[in-house]
Design a protein around this motif. Structure first.
Motif, PDB file in Angstrom:
ATOM      1  N   ARG A 174       0.968  -1.164  -0.052  1.00  0.00           N
ATOM      2  CA  ARG A 174      -0.047  -0.238  -0.065  1.00  0.00           C
ATOM      3  C   ARG A 174       0.885   1.121   0.200  1.00  0.00           C
ATOM      4  O   ARG A 174       1.934   1.305   0.686  1.00  0.00           O
ATOM      5  CB  ARG A 174      -0.896  -0.002   1.330  1.00  0.00           C
ATOM      6  CG  ARG A 174      -1.743   1.298   1.375  1.00  0.00           C
ATOM      7  CD  ARG A 174      -2.812   1.320   0.349  1.00  0.00           C
ATOM      8  NE  ARG A 174      -4.089   0.140   0.583  1.00  0.00           N
ATOM      9  CZ  ARG A 174      -5.218   0.428   0.122  1.00  0.00           C
ATOM     10  NH1 ARG A 174      -5.553   1.392  -0.772  1.00  0.00           N
ATOM     11  NH2 ARG A 174      -5.949  -0.620   0.103  1.00  0.00           N
TER      12      ARG A 174
ATOM     13  N   SER B 236       1.126   5.612  -0.142  1.00  0.00           N
ATOM     14  CA  SER B 236       0.409   6.991   0.307  1.00  0.00           C
ATOM     15  C   SER B 236       0.063   7.616  -1.012  1.00  0.00           C
ATOM     16  O   SER B 236       0.879   7.706  -1.984  1.00  0.00           O
ATOM     17  CB  SER B 236       0.940   7.540   1.678  1.00  0.00           C
ATOM     18  OG  SER B 236       2.187   8.073   1.111  1.00  0.00           O
TER      19      SER B 236
ATOM     20  N   ASP C 297      -8.141   6.706   3.204  1.00  0.00           N
ATOM     21  CA  ASP C 297      -7.151   5.381   3.513  1.00  0.00           C
ATOM     22  C   ASP C 297      -5.514   6.135   3.573  1.00  0.00           C
ATOM     23  O   ASP C 297      -5.047   5.664   4.249  1.00  0.00           O
ATOM     24  CB  ASP C 297      -7.297   4.343   2.442  1.00  0.00           C
ATOM     25  CG  ASP C 297      -8.388   3.488   2.808  1.00  0.00           C
ATOM     26  OD1 ASP C 297      -9.188   3.794   3.627  1.00  0.00           O
ATOM     27  OD2 ASP C 297      -8.571   2.434   1.840  1.00  0.00           O
TER      28      ASP C 297
ATOM     29  N   LEU D 241      -3.087   5.546   6.531  1.00  0.00           N
ATOM     30  CA  LEU D 241      -1.910   4.991   6.416  1.00  0.00           C
ATOM     31  C   LEU D 241      -0.685   5.814   6.802  1.00  0.00           C
ATOM     32  O   LEU D 241      -0.068   5.096   7.727  1.00  0.00           O
ATOM     33  CB  LEU D 241      -1.644   4.759   4.780  1.00  0.00           C
ATOM     34  CG  LEU D 241      -0.318   4.096   4.177  1.00  0.00           C
ATOM     35  CD1 LEU D 241      -0.177   2.675   5.037  1.00  0.00           C
ATOM     36  CD2 LEU D 241      -0.305   3.972   2.818  1.00  0.00           C
TER      37      LEU D 241
ATOM     38  N   ALA E  61      -0.870   5.333  10.564  1.00  0.00           N
ATOM     39  CA  ALA E  61      -0.575   3.876  11.005  1.00  0.00           C
ATOM     40  C   ALA E  61       1.050   3.921  10.976  1.00  0.00           C
ATOM     41  O   ALA E  61       1.687   3.142  11.872  1.00  0.00           O
ATOM     42  CB  ALA E  61      -1.163   2.990  10.122  1.00  0.00           C
ATOM     43  N   ARG E  62       1.607   4.406   9.857  1.00  0.00           N
ATOM     44  CA  ARG E  62       3.117   4.258   9.739  1.00  0.00           C
ATOM     45  C   ARG E  62       3.599   5.106  10.892  1.00  0.00           C
ATOM     46  O   ARG E  62       4.607   4.675  11.527  1.00  0.00           O
ATOM     47  CB  ARG E  62       3.519   4.852   8.355  1.00  0.00           C
ATOM     48  CG  ARG E  62       3.225   3.749   7.367  1.00  0.00           C
ATOM     49  CD  ARG E  62       3.496   4.476   6.038  1.00  0.00           C
ATOM     50  NE  ARG E  62       3.629   3.415   4.604  1.00  0.00           N
ATOM     51  CZ  ARG E  62       3.535   3.695   3.728  1.00  0.00           C
ATOM     52  NH1 ARG E  62       3.718   5.211   3.381  1.00  0.00           N
ATOM     53  NH2 ARG E  62       3.576   2.898   2.512  1.00  0.00           N
TER      54      ARG E  62
ATOM     55  N   TRP F  12      -0.637  -5.996  15.576  1.00  0.00           N
ATOM     56  CA  TRP F  12      -0.327  -5.523  14.041  1.00  0.00           C
ATOM     57  C   TRP F  12       0.498  -6.327  13.316  1.00  0.00           C
ATOM     58  O   TRP F  12       0.236  -6.658  12.105  1.00  0.00           O
ATOM     59  CB  TRP F  12      -0.023  -4.096  14.180  1.00  0.00           C
ATOM     60  CG  TRP F  12      -0.807  -3.039  14.409  1.00  0.00           C
ATOM     61  CD1 TRP F  12      -2.063  -3.327  14.875  1.00  0.00           C
ATOM     62  CD2 TRP F  12      -0.617  -1.595  14.425  1.00  0.00           C
ATOM     63  NE1 TRP F  12      -2.890  -2.027  14.755  1.00  0.00           N
ATOM     64  CE2 TRP F  12      -2.059  -0.940  14.809  1.00  0.00           C
ATOM     65  CE3 TRP F  12       0.237  -0.722  13.977  1.00  0.00           C
ATOM     66  CZ2 TRP F  12      -1.801   0.481  14.786  1.00  0.00           C
ATOM     67  CZ3 TRP F  12       0.239   0.691  14.236  1.00  0.00           C
ATOM     68  CH2 TRP F  12      -0.849   1.206  14.351  1.00  0.00           C
TER      69      TRP F  12
ATOM     70  N   LEU G 206      -6.139  -4.170  12.921  1.00  0.00           N
ATOM     71  CA  LEU G 206      -5.465  -3.243  11.593  1.00  0.00           C
ATOM     72  C   LEU G 206      -6.495  -2.655  10.865  1.00  0.00           C
ATOM     73  O   LEU G 206      -7.736  -3.141  10.815  1.00  0.00           O
ATOM     74  CB  LEU G 206      -4.741  -4.038  10.743  1.00  0.00           C
ATOM     75  CG  LEU G 206      -3.255  -4.223  11.202  1.00  0.00           C
ATOM     76  CD1 LEU G 206      -2.421  -5.193   9.982  1.00  0.00           C
ATOM     77  CD2 LEU G 206      -2.405  -2.985  11.372  1.00  0.00           C
TER      78      LEU G 206
ATOM     79  N   LEU H 108      -4.980  -2.650   5.371  1.00  0.00           N
ATOM     80  CA  LEU H 108      -3.522  -3.094   5.777  1.00  0.00           C
ATOM     81  C   LEU H 108      -3.422  -4.305   6.121  1.00  0.00           C
ATOM     82  O   LEU H 108      -2.368  -4.793   6.253  1.00  0.00           O
ATOM     83  CB  LEU H 108      -2.878  -2.115   7.067  1.00  0.00           C
ATOM     84  CG  LEU H 108      -2.645  -0.644   6.597  1.00  0.00           C
ATOM     85  CD1 LEU H 108      -2.145   0.070   7.844  1.00  0.00           C
ATOM     86  CD2 LEU H 108      -1.485  -0.684   5.364  1.00  0.00           C
TER      87      LEU H 108
ATOM     88  N   ASP I  17      -0.534  -6.400   4.404  1.00  0.00           N
ATOM     89  CA  ASP I  17       0.582  -5.723   3.648  1.00  0.00           C
ATOM     90  C   ASP I  17       1.711  -5.933   4.188  1.00  0.00           C
ATOM     91  O   ASP I  17       2.029  -5.561   5.423  1.00  0.00           O
ATOM     92  CB  ASP I  17       0.279  -4.116   3.908  1.00  0.00           C
ATOM     93  CG  ASP I  17       1.059  -3.098   3.103  1.00  0.00           C
ATOM     94  OD1 ASP I  17       1.941  -3.461   2.924  1.00  0.00           O
ATOM     95  OD2 ASP I  17       0.355  -2.320   2.289  1.00  0.00           O
TER      96      ASP I  17
ATOM     97  N   PHE J 293       3.840  -2.689   5.526  1.00  0.00           N
ATOM     98  CA  PHE J 293       3.540  -2.191   6.843  1.00  0.00           C
ATOM     99  C   PHE J 293       3.842  -3.104   7.930  1.00  0.00           C
ATOM    100  O   PHE J 293       4.448  -2.687   8.871  1.00  0.00           O
ATOM    101  CB  PHE J 293       2.009  -2.080   6.943  1.00  0.00           C
ATOM    102  CG  PHE J 293       1.667  -1.277   8.431  1.00  0.00           C
ATOM    103  CD1 PHE J 293       1.829  -0.157   8.476  1.00  0.00           C
ATOM    104  CD2 PHE J 293       0.961  -2.145   9.059  1.00  0.00           C
ATOM    105  CE1 PHE J 293       1.579   0.469   9.738  1.00  0.00           C
ATOM    106  CE2 PHE J 293       0.588  -1.663  10.221  1.00  0.00           C
ATOM    107  CZ  PHE J 293       0.909  -0.063  10.502  1.00  0.00           C
ATOM    108  N   ARG J 294       3.679  -4.484   7.462  1.00  0.00           N
ATOM    109  CA  ARG J 294       4.245  -5.551   8.954  1.00  0.00           C
ATOM    110  C   ARG J 294       5.661  -5.309   9.126  1.00  0.00           C
ATOM    111  O   ARG J 294       6.285  -4.943  10.258  1.00  0.00           O
ATOM    112  CB  ARG J 294       3.922  -6.966   8.348  1.00  0.00           C
ATOM    113  CG  ARG J 294       4.294  -7.990   9.335  1.00  0.00           C
ATOM    114  CD  ARG J 294       4.159  -9.366   8.832  1.00  0.00           C
ATOM    115  NE  ARG J 294       2.780  -9.519   8.728  1.00  0.00           N
ATOM    116  CZ  ARG J 294       2.227  -9.912   7.638  1.00  0.00           C
ATOM    117  NH1 ARG J 294       2.951  -9.893   6.467  1.00  0.00           N
ATOM    118  NH2 ARG J 294       0.633 -10.155   7.548  1.00  0.00           N
TER     119      ARG J 294
END
Length: 823
Positions: free
Chosen positions: A274, A276, A624, A628, A631-632, A647, A653, A657, A660, A663-664
């Protein structure tokens, strides 16, 4: 041996290159490739001597005008040629070594499927590692290229493919190009094809990115088409290079390279997870930046490397303008203000600052040292000012005249300014002296003086200059714009006319449209008002300018980090322009903790930042992309191990996400910093994500583990690799010195300054400069770090390493000054 400018001038006066005929053989194994060059050139003084650049593994044969030349003629990367005739043909056959540091013919194996990819990256002084050539920008010539490759490979080059038989690919002859634009890309690439306005388009990426490429190709094609339409209108000259391929290659040292007809990009721009809106905007800007070079840089090329700024500054300027006016990313100039310009302001206050133009480039490698925030955003801002100074129509008329006068040739700053003067009827010597030939950034402060507003301009005391500014000033109270007026600043004090305040402003913002290159000063009263004013200001450009003033005030020691954090808490949750949201989040989470905040104050600062991130994450009805970014931010700053563990496992989550991998890995990296994961667990996550991105993220996570064993292993990878991989080394360097692991990293500070410069014998100049810049222990904010850096600077260092050490030490001093004043 790097080519000296004096040598290039002597060689240019002696010879003229007619053509290159290059054949490359990629079927010889994983270490070497075959290279055959037939080079036709004329000599103005028959009987004279010269040399071509050639760095072979082994020479098969050298023939000049039918006469065999012995291999002893190849010395220190040069093939010496004597007894030249008026018309000459040189034929060189050699085996060449693949490289793994991005300077030459790069050889990369995708760890996910074990397949090989190649691409030529000549840079400023590496073309001789690929083929025999006159490696200087003002000896341009047409190229004919043939490539032998495995039959299941695709091969892409500057010219259009004309024939493929038995694994031999032939390409159409190009228009004249400089040696540093030559490229060939080869491997089992996935491809998407298209067409726009009669121009054949191709987008290529590794086979393991085929699905992602297919998903993202339409957006890239759309931006590409919009770019072509915009540049055809602006330049008044159709795209001159035939087809237009964009190849996203692995382990690329740069963001992208403007090879005519075959642009190369970092393949991270094919997003593996994902992304941004800010990341999509950045990709769009890079796509149209490289396209701008097809005219400014490729069609007309600088005569020597000291004018490289003009290529890059112009492409930077037009890319922002094109993105804002021709694509969906209308907020491009806001992003420029929040990200690119702050990079440039930092470069311009460092001891290594230099003028935009006129910086000496005594040899070809020296050009790379000034590919910085001055060459790109400051140079672009100066050109934006020139357009404002002359008027947009006059500026574009000058650009078109310049391109037509020098097409397929070379030009200098003098040639460019002549075209601008001819179009405008103005003498630009004074303007050029202040803007282009003098380093430093002016500071603008707006003051209420009775019932009028005055702009005070302060130029650097050690670099006085007369820089006129065409800009504006805006006044705010309660977040409402009380008034705005244009102003031309050409004195240290300038009275603003036409600004009827009507009320006492809480905040005065000079350069509110961000048209000029100057830092806005914020006095204490203005700083106190910003937490209330900034969230209510509707103009995103003004918000970006205010954030820039705050961030630069931190570096200058005029803004308390606690004030900046208060503003972040108050304003960031209300920011809806996503590139600005992301730029501020990155600064708050990566630059303030452990740098402007001392180690003792950093945990509480991180807690506040994480809490603010969770506030945005929990808002209803936001995009979203905003979610995102939030969340980051939480993943980078939270110390809530239970949350992060959930997470990583995919629990609690946002739905978009789930699954993803990118992100993990951000979450795992933070857990590693907290000492909550070990090598075995990282191995288990990497097994689930064997991609190139997964490999690099796993290396970064292992590097961040706060134990003696983890740091020792990471340091060994950085300094002792037999076969260095540029991106893997970068992952180690960028993550080694943290703000929470200093009990384990402090012993390596001295080793950094002693051991990294010694890698110059095994790593290319560009990569070593990158590693010493990214890995500099700037988070170890101690006087001892400054002293160790100064001791290293007192000795002999490679030029790029010296530049990294100078700039890193300057940043350290800024952080120390801030901590001493406010800590």
């Amino acid at each position: 041996m790097s080519l000296l400018r004096t040598e290039s001038e002597e060689r240019k006066a002696l010879i003229e290159v007619s053509s290159y005929d290059v054949t490359l053989d990629f079927t010889l194994g994983d270490e070497l490739f075959g290279s055959r060059t037939e080079l036709a050139f004329d000599c103005r003084t028959p009987g004279a001597s010269t040399f071509v650049e050639l760095i072979p593994h082994d020479v098969t044969s050298i023939v000049l005008n039918g006469t065999v030349i012995g291999q002893s003629a190849v010395r220190d990367g040069r093939l010496w040629l004597d007894g030249l005739q008026e018309h000459n043909v040189l034929v060189v056959e050699a085996s060449m070594a693949y490289v793994h540091d991005g300077e030459g013919m790069q050889h990369t194996v995708d760890p996910e499927d074990g397949r090989t990819y190649l691409y030529a990256s000549p840079s400023s002084s590496s073309a001789g590692r690929i083929y025999a050539c006159f490696e200087q920008p003002d000896l341009k010539a047409p190229y004919r290229v043939r490539v032998k490759a495995p039959e299941d490979w695709r091969v892409i080059a500057n010219g259009a493919g004309t024939d493929t038989r038995d694994g031999l690919h032939s390409f159409a002859e190009t228009k004249p190009i400089a040696t540093y634009f030559f490229t060939v890309c080869a491997g089992p690439f996935a491809v998407q094809t298209g067409e726009h306005d009669g121009i054949s388009l191709g987008i290529y990426a590794r086979a393991t990115l085929a699905e992602r490429l297919r998903e993202q190709a339409d957006e890239i094609f759309t931006v590409t088409g919009q770019g072509f339409d915009y540049y055809h209108r602006v330049y008044g000259i159709r795209y001159p290079w035939g087809k237009y391929d964009q190849v996203f290659v692995p382990e690329f040292n740069m963001g992208a390279m403007e090879n005519p007809g075959c642009v190369t990009f970092r393949d991270e721009f094919i997003f593996p997870g994902r992304a941004s809106r800010a990341e999509h905007l950045l990709r769009a800007v890079v796509v149209v930046h490289e396209m701008a070079h097809m005219w400014f840089g490729d069609l007309v090329t600088m005569q020597w490397w000291d004018d490289l700024w003009l290529n890059e500054s112009f492409a930077e300027f037009l890319a922002q303008q094109c993105t804002a006016e021709a694509t969906e990313f209308t907020e491009a100039w806001v992003d420029f203000s929040a990200t690119r310009k702050n990079w440039g302001y930092a470069a311009d206050r460092a001891p290594s600052t230099h003028p935009i133009a006129g910086s000496p480039a005594p040899d070809a490698r020296a050009a790379l040292e000034n590919l910085d925030g001055i060459t790109y955003p400051k140079g672009a801002s100066a050109l934006r000012q020139l357009a404002a100074y002359l008027g947009e129509d006059t500026f574009l008329a000058g650009v078109r005249n310049y391109l037509r006068a020098h097409e397929f040739g070379n030009a200098t700053l003098h040639d460019f300014l002549q075209s601008m003067s001819a179009a405008s009827g103005l003498d630009l010597d004074d303007w050029s002296r202040g803007w282009l030939l003098t380093a430093g950034t002016d500071v603008l402060a707006a003051r209420v003086d009775g019932d009028t507003v005055t702009i005070e301009r302060t130029t650097p005391a050690d670099r006085p200059a007369q820089r006129p500014h065409v800009t504006d000033v805006a006044a705010f109270g309660g977040g409402i714009e009380l008034g705005r007026a244009d102003v031309r600043i050409d004195a240290d004090r300038t009275r603003v006319h036409g600004l009827d305040l009507g009320a006492s402003p809480k905040l005065l913002v000079p350069n509110a449209t961000d048209r000029t290159w100057a830092i806005g000063a914020l006095d204490e009263a203005a700083q106190r008002s910003i937490p209330d004013e900034l969230p209510a200001i509707s103009d995103p450009t003004v918000r970006g300018v205010v954030w820039s003033a705050l961030l630069n005030g931190l570096a200058l020691g005029t803004v308390d980090p606690a004030t900046a954090l208060d503003v972040f808490d108050a304003a960031w949750p209300h920011e809806e322009v996503e590139p600005l949201l992301e730029a501020v989040a990155m600064f708050a989470s990566l630059f303030m903790p452990g740098r402007y905040f001392s180690p003792a104050r950093t945990p509480s600062a991180l807690e506040r930042i994480a809490r603010t991130g969770r506030t945005v994450l929990e808002l209803e009805g936001i995009s979203d992309s905003r979610r995102l970014t939030a969340a980051r931010l939480v993943a980078r700053t939270s110390a809530d191990v239970s949350l992060l563990r959930g997470w990583a496992a995919g629990r609690d989550l946002p739905e978009f996400l789930v699954g993803d991998d990118q992100f993990r890995w951000s979450v795992i990296g933070r857990l590693a910093s907290l000492g909550e994961v070990d090598d075995d667990e990282i191995d288990s996550w990497q097994e689930k994500d064997p991609s190139v991105s997964g490999v690099l993220r796993a290396i970064a996570a292992r590097t961040r583990i706060p134990t003696e064993a983890a740091k020792a292993a990471a340091w060994a990878r950085l300094t002792s690799s037999d076969r260095p991989n540029s991106h893997e080394l970068s992952a180690v360097a960028a993550n080694f010195f943290g703000h929470s692991d200093q009990q384990f990293t402090r012993p390596y500070v001295e080793r950094f300054f002693e051991e990294l410069p010694q890698l110059s014998g095994t790593l290319g100049d560009m990569l070593l400069h990158l590693l010493t810049r990214e890995g500099f222990p700037v988070s170890v904010v101690e006087q001892r770090t400054v002293e160790l850096a100064e001791r290293a600077l007192a000795g002999e260092l490679p030029a790029g390493v010296r530049r990294s050490f100078v700039d890193g030490t300057s940043s350290l001093r800024e952080h120390l000054r801030s901590q001493e004043r406010f800590g």
